[in-house]
Design a protein around this motif. Structure first.
Motif, PDB file in Angstrom:
ATOM      1  N   VAL A 198     -23.011  61.725   4.840  1.00  0.00           N
ATOM      2  CA  VAL A 198     -24.067  60.168   4.573  1.00  0.00           C
ATOM      3  C   VAL A 198     -25.348  61.111   4.526  1.00  0.00           C
ATOM      4  O   VAL A 198     -25.347  62.008   5.440  1.00  0.00           O
ATOM      5  CB  VAL A 198     -23.276  59.564   5.778  1.00  0.00           C
ATOM      6  CG1 VAL A 198     -24.718  58.187   4.839  1.00  0.00           C
ATOM      7  CG2 VAL A 198     -22.480  58.740   4.369  1.00  0.00           C
ATOM      8  N   THR A 199     -26.148  60.920   3.724  1.00  0.00           N
ATOM      9  CA  THR A 199     -27.296  61.247   3.970  1.00  0.00           C
ATOM     10  C   THR A 199     -28.749  59.540   4.118  1.00  0.00           C
ATOM     11  O   THR A 199     -28.534  59.176   3.169  1.00  0.00           O
ATOM     12  CB  THR A 199     -27.844  62.319   2.425  1.00  0.00           C
ATOM     13  OG1 THR A 199     -27.374  63.397   2.952  1.00  0.00           O
ATOM     14  CG2 THR A 199     -29.446  62.988   3.383  1.00  0.00           C
ATOM     15  N   VAL A 200     -29.078  60.019   4.602  1.00  0.00           N
ATOM     16  CA  VAL A 200     -30.294  59.088   4.981  1.00  0.00           C
ATOM     17  C   VAL A 200     -31.662  59.699   4.861  1.00  0.00           C
ATOM     18  O   VAL A 200     -31.623  60.305   5.994  1.00  0.00           O
ATOM     19  CB  VAL A 200     -30.115  58.095   6.302  1.00  0.00           C
ATOM     20  CG1 VAL A 200     -31.217  56.709   6.221  1.00  0.00           C
ATOM     21  CG2 VAL A 200     -28.819  57.798   6.126  1.00  0.00           C
ATOM     22  N   ASN A 249     -32.731  51.593  -1.268  1.00  0.00           N
ATOM     23  CA  ASN A 249     -31.811  52.211  -2.141  1.00  0.00           C
ATOM     24  C   ASN A 249     -30.487  51.662  -2.384  1.00  0.00           C
ATOM     25  O   ASN A 249     -29.233  51.319  -0.684  1.00  0.00           O
ATOM     26  CB  ASN A 249     -31.658  53.468  -3.280  1.00  0.00           C
ATOM     27  CG  ASN A 249     -31.183  54.143  -2.279  1.00  0.00           C
ATOM     28  OD1 ASN A 249     -30.925  53.795  -1.192  1.00  0.00           O
ATOM     29  ND2 ASN A 249     -30.069  55.298  -2.955  1.00  0.00           N
ATOM     30  N   HIS A 250     -29.785  50.456  -2.967  1.00  0.00           N
ATOM     31  CA  HIS A 250     -28.146  49.886  -2.373  1.00  0.00           C
ATOM     32  C   HIS A 250     -27.084  50.274  -3.440  1.00  0.00           C
ATOM     33  O   HIS A 250     -26.743  50.143  -4.905  1.00  0.00           O
ATOM     34  CB  HIS A 250     -28.279  48.853  -2.700  1.00  0.00           C
ATOM     35  CG  HIS A 250     -27.291  47.712  -1.794  1.00  0.00           C
ATOM     36  ND1 HIS A 250     -26.967  47.857  -1.330  1.00  0.00           N
ATOM     37  CD2 HIS A 250     -27.330  46.240  -2.110  1.00  0.00           C
ATOM     38  CE1 HIS A 250     -25.836  47.554  -0.292  1.00  0.00           C
ATOM     39  NE2 HIS A 250     -26.375  46.203  -0.886  1.00  0.00           N
ATOM     40  N   LEU A 251     -26.073  50.868  -2.265  1.00  0.00           N
ATOM     41  CA  LEU A 251     -24.999  52.207  -3.013  1.00  0.00           C
ATOM     42  C   LEU A 251     -23.396  50.698  -2.481  1.00  0.00           C
ATOM     43  O   LEU A 251     -22.797  50.879  -3.310  1.00  0.00           O
ATOM     44  CB  LEU A 251     -24.610  53.315  -2.563  1.00  0.00           C
ATOM     45  CG  LEU A 251     -26.292  53.884  -3.636  1.00  0.00           C
ATOM     46  CD1 LEU A 251     -26.055  55.705  -2.398  1.00  0.00           C
ATOM     47  CD2 LEU A 251     -26.492  53.658  -4.554  1.00  0.00           C
ATOM     48  N   SER A 252     -23.821  50.762  -1.259  1.00  0.00           N
ATOM     49  CA  SER A 252     -22.519  50.280  -0.591  1.00  0.00           C
ATOM     50  C   SER A 252     -22.468  49.370   0.026  1.00  0.00           C
ATOM     51  O   SER A 252     -23.809  49.195   0.494  1.00  0.00           O
ATOM     52  CB  SER A 252     -21.470  51.450  -0.369  1.00  0.00           C
ATOM     53  OG  SER A 252     -20.020  50.705   0.736  1.00  0.00           O
ATOM     54  N   PHE A 253     -21.522  48.278   0.391  1.00  0.00           N
ATOM     55  CA  PHE A 253     -21.268  47.103   1.623  1.00  0.00           C
ATOM     56  C   PHE A 253     -21.668  47.857   2.787  1.00  0.00           C
ATOM     57  O   PHE A 253     -22.513  47.942   4.134  1.00  0.00           O
ATOM     58  CB  PHE A 253     -20.336  46.649   1.683  1.00  0.00           C
ATOM     59  CG  PHE A 253     -20.059  45.930   3.046  1.00  0.00           C
ATOM     60  CD1 PHE A 253     -19.759  44.586   3.313  1.00  0.00           C
ATOM     61  CD2 PHE A 253     -19.310  46.686   4.273  1.00  0.00           C
ATOM     62  CE1 PHE A 253     -19.609  44.503   4.527  1.00  0.00           C
ATOM     63  CE2 PHE A 253     -18.621  46.133   4.873  1.00  0.00           C
ATOM     64  CZ  PHE A 253     -19.292  45.026   5.144  1.00  0.00           C
ATOM     65  N   PRO A 296     -40.323  53.790   2.228  1.00  0.00           N
ATOM     66  CA  PRO A 296     -38.982  54.048   1.166  1.00  0.00           C
ATOM     67  C   PRO A 296     -37.900  55.026   2.169  1.00  0.00           C
ATOM     68  O   PRO A 296     -38.189  55.680   2.972  1.00  0.00           O
ATOM     69  CB  PRO A 296     -39.540  54.569  -0.049  1.00  0.00           C
ATOM     70  CG  PRO A 296     -40.811  56.154   0.876  1.00  0.00           C
ATOM     71  CD  PRO A 296     -42.022  54.707   1.737  1.00  0.00           C
ATOM     72  N   VAL A 297     -36.635  53.884   1.395  1.00  0.00           N
ATOM     73  CA  VAL A 297     -35.499  54.549   2.427  1.00  0.00           C
ATOM     74  C   VAL A 297     -34.536  55.244   1.083  1.00  0.00           C
ATOM     75  O   VAL A 297     -34.215  54.425   0.671  1.00  0.00           O
ATOM     76  CB  VAL A 297     -35.090  54.340   3.348  1.00  0.00           C
ATOM     77  CG1 VAL A 297     -33.907  54.757   4.567  1.00  0.00           C
ATOM     78  CG2 VAL A 297     -36.123  53.232   4.563  1.00  0.00           C
ATOM     79  N   ALA A 298     -33.628  56.654   1.346  1.00  0.00           N
ATOM     80  CA  ALA A 298     -32.687  57.168   0.393  1.00  0.00           C
ATOM     81  C   ALA A 298     -31.940  57.406   0.978  1.00  0.00           C
ATOM     82  O   ALA A 298     -31.655  57.956   2.153  1.00  0.00           O
ATOM     83  CB  ALA A 298     -33.458  57.860  -0.379  1.00  0.00           C
ATOM     84  N   LEU A 299     -30.911  56.483   0.357  1.00  0.00           N
ATOM     85  CA  LEU A 299     -29.416  56.822   0.870  1.00  0.00           C
ATOM     86  C   LEU A 299     -28.606  57.395  -0.263  1.00  0.00           C
ATOM     87  O   LEU A 299     -28.524  57.063  -0.992  1.00  0.00           O
ATOM     88  CB  LEU A 299     -28.735  55.364   1.577  1.00  0.00           C
ATOM     89  CG  LEU A 299     -28.651  54.654   2.214  1.00  0.00           C
ATOM     90  CD1 LEU A 299     -28.325  52.967   2.543  1.00  0.00           C
ATOM     91  CD2 LEU A 299     -28.791  55.029   3.623  1.00  0.00           C
TER      92      LEU A 299
END
Length: 222
Positions: free
Chosen positions: A169-171, A39-43, A147-150
């Motif tokens: 931060v959680t990965v 998933n994409h939340l930030s640069f 699958p990876v969740a940030l």
């Protein structure tokens, strides 16, 4: 030299400063081609993943990250080259396909490739519908998808801010998804949609984000 500095200096320092919560490292295959769908939340996502993953990860990155000027531009270019990022021009189909072809070569070499199926960052925190490039890669290369969740990266470097902040931060790395029964069906729009939707469901289960059910389009310039 930059690669050595990234591995031996930047990675341990970043972990010591931010103390990220990392779950499921054992779920990422240590050998062979594999796709990490994120998933994409930030640069800053494109920095967090290489620093927390258990093996080197190559990924698509906006071409702008490679063309900046001045010290910041050189630093960005050096970092993304060090982690084997593949530059991609957004908004033009033939250029996007060229980038996917480059990603395919990475997978054929038995390396790991990270991709953001949403295409661009989510500015409202929702999880947007995935674009089918991730499925095309999985079905063409015949590799599993992890699958990876940030979570929390959008708070480290909010939109419009230049200086990163100290935030949690959680990965989370999920179980690999096997699409071997559909291998070779990359030309089927139905198969690509099926695979992409399954990948996005797995990401959503890990992240807990609200599904947007629509594509996240890049804002048009005024």
């Amino acid at each position: 030299m930059i690669k050595i500095i990234t591995k031996l200096v930047l990675k341990p320092v970043a972990k010591a400063v931010y103390r990220p919560v990392i779950e499921g490292l054992d779920r990422v295959p240590r050998k062979g081609g594999v796709i990490l769908a994120i998933n994409h939340l930030s640069f800053i996502d494109s920095v967090v993943i290489p620093l927390t993953a258990p093996r080197p990860i190559s990924f698509l990155a906006k071409a702008e990250y490679f063309t900046g000027t001045g010290f910041k531009g050189r630093l960005s270019r050096s970092f993304f080259r060090a982690i084997d990022a593949v530059p991609v021009q957004r908004g033009e189909a033939h250029l996007a396909q060229a980038a996917l072809n480059a990603a395919l070569e990475v997978l054929k070499e038995g390396r790991a490739f990270g991709i953001y199926p949403e295409g661009t960052r989510s500015l409202d925190g929702r999880l947007y519908r995935g674009k089918t490039g991730v499925a095309w890669l999985a079905l063409t290369a015949g590799v599993p998808v992890v699958p990876v969740a940030l979570a929390g990266t959008e708070k480290i470097l909010p939109v419009g801010k230049r200086r990163p902040r100290l935030r949690k931060v959680t990965v989370k790395f999920g179980e690999p998804l096997d699409f071997s029964e559909l291998h070779g069906q990359a030309g089927s729009a139905r198969a690509r949609r099926q695979v992409t939707d399954e990948v996005m469901r797995a990401i959503q289960e890990l992240s807990g984000q609200e599904p947007a059910e629509v594509y996240n389009e890049v804002p048009k310039a005024a």
